[in-house]
Write a protein that holds these residues in place. Structure first.
Motif, PDB file in Angstrom:
ATOM      1  N   LYS A  39      -0.913 -49.230 -11.182  1.00 60.38           N
ATOM      2  CA  LYS A  39      -0.551 -50.175 -12.237  1.00 60.38           C
ATOM      3  C   LYS A  39      -0.063 -49.487 -13.512  1.00 60.38           C
ATOM      4  O   LYS A  39       0.968 -49.869 -14.071  1.00 60.38           O
ATOM      5  CB  LYS A  39      -1.752 -51.064 -12.544  1.00 60.38           C
ATOM      6  CG  LYS A  39      -1.506 -52.104 -13.590  1.00 60.38           C
ATOM      7  CD  LYS A  39      -2.748 -52.944 -13.818  1.00 60.38           C
ATOM      8  CE  LYS A  39      -2.565 -53.877 -14.978  1.00 60.38           C
ATOM      9  NZ  LYS A  39      -3.750 -54.697 -15.201  1.00 60.38           N
ATOM     10  N   LEU A  43       3.775 -49.934 -15.011  1.00 60.59           N
ATOM     11  CA  LEU A  43       4.070 -50.517 -16.325  1.00 60.59           C
ATOM     12  C   LEU A  43       4.815 -49.529 -17.217  1.00 60.59           C
ATOM     13  O   LEU A  43       5.740 -49.917 -17.936  1.00 60.59           O
ATOM     14  CB  LEU A  43       2.775 -50.981 -16.990  1.00 60.59           C
ATOM     15  CG  LEU A  43       2.088 -52.165 -16.300  1.00 60.59           C
ATOM     16  CD1 LEU A  43       0.734 -52.422 -16.925  1.00 60.59           C
ATOM     17  CD2 LEU A  43       2.954 -53.401 -16.340  1.00 60.59           C
ATOM     18  N   LEU A  61       7.218 -56.828 -15.133  1.00 59.43           N
ATOM     19  CA  LEU A  61       6.176 -56.472 -16.084  1.00 59.43           C
ATOM     20  C   LEU A  61       5.046 -57.500 -16.048  1.00 59.43           C
ATOM     21  O   LEU A  61       3.868 -57.132 -16.067  1.00 59.43           O
ATOM     22  CB  LEU A  61       6.749 -56.354 -17.498  1.00 59.43           C
ATOM     23  CG  LEU A  61       7.546 -55.080 -17.780  1.00 59.43           C
ATOM     24  CD1 LEU A  61       8.354 -55.226 -19.056  1.00 59.43           C
ATOM     25  CD2 LEU A  61       6.606 -53.886 -17.880  1.00 59.43           C
ATOM     26  N   ASN A  65       1.280 -56.646 -14.691  1.00 58.54           N
ATOM     27  CA  ASN A  65       0.399 -56.628 -15.846  1.00 58.54           C
ATOM     28  C   ASN A  65      -0.807 -57.549 -15.638  1.00 58.54           C
ATOM     29  O   ASN A  65      -1.568 -57.776 -16.558  1.00 58.54           O
ATOM     30  CB  ASN A  65       1.166 -57.031 -17.112  1.00 58.54           C
ATOM     31  CG  ASN A  65       0.545 -56.434 -18.357  1.00 58.54           C
ATOM     32  OD1 ASN A  65      -0.236 -55.512 -18.287  1.00 58.54           O
ATOM     33  ND2 ASN A  65       0.904 -56.965 -19.494  1.00 58.54           N
TER      34      ASN A  65
END
Length: 66
Positions: A39, A43, A61, A65
């Protein structure tokens, strides 16, 4: 190819050596890392793609997220 995320990461990193401001490479890196459940890296790369002008990463995103 579908599921070959490590290969995609390697290829995008090689291209970035010659084209360090290529938003497509950052997008590819972000997607590949996201699918591998990395993750933070996903990002980071997607934000870089967005900084370089790729507005298509907004949904990605949001997706990674969560």
């Amino acid at each position: 190819n579908i599921g070959e995320y490590q290969s995609a990461i390697q290829a995008a990193q090689n291209i970035l050596k010659q084209l360090p401001e290529n938003p497509d490479c950052y997008k590819i890196l972000g997607i590949a890392h996201g699918e591998l459940k990395h993750k933070a890296q996903a990002l980071q790369y997607l934000k870089k793609a967005q900084e370089l002008g790729d507005d298509s990463v907004k949904k990605l995103l949001e997706r990674y997220n969560k």
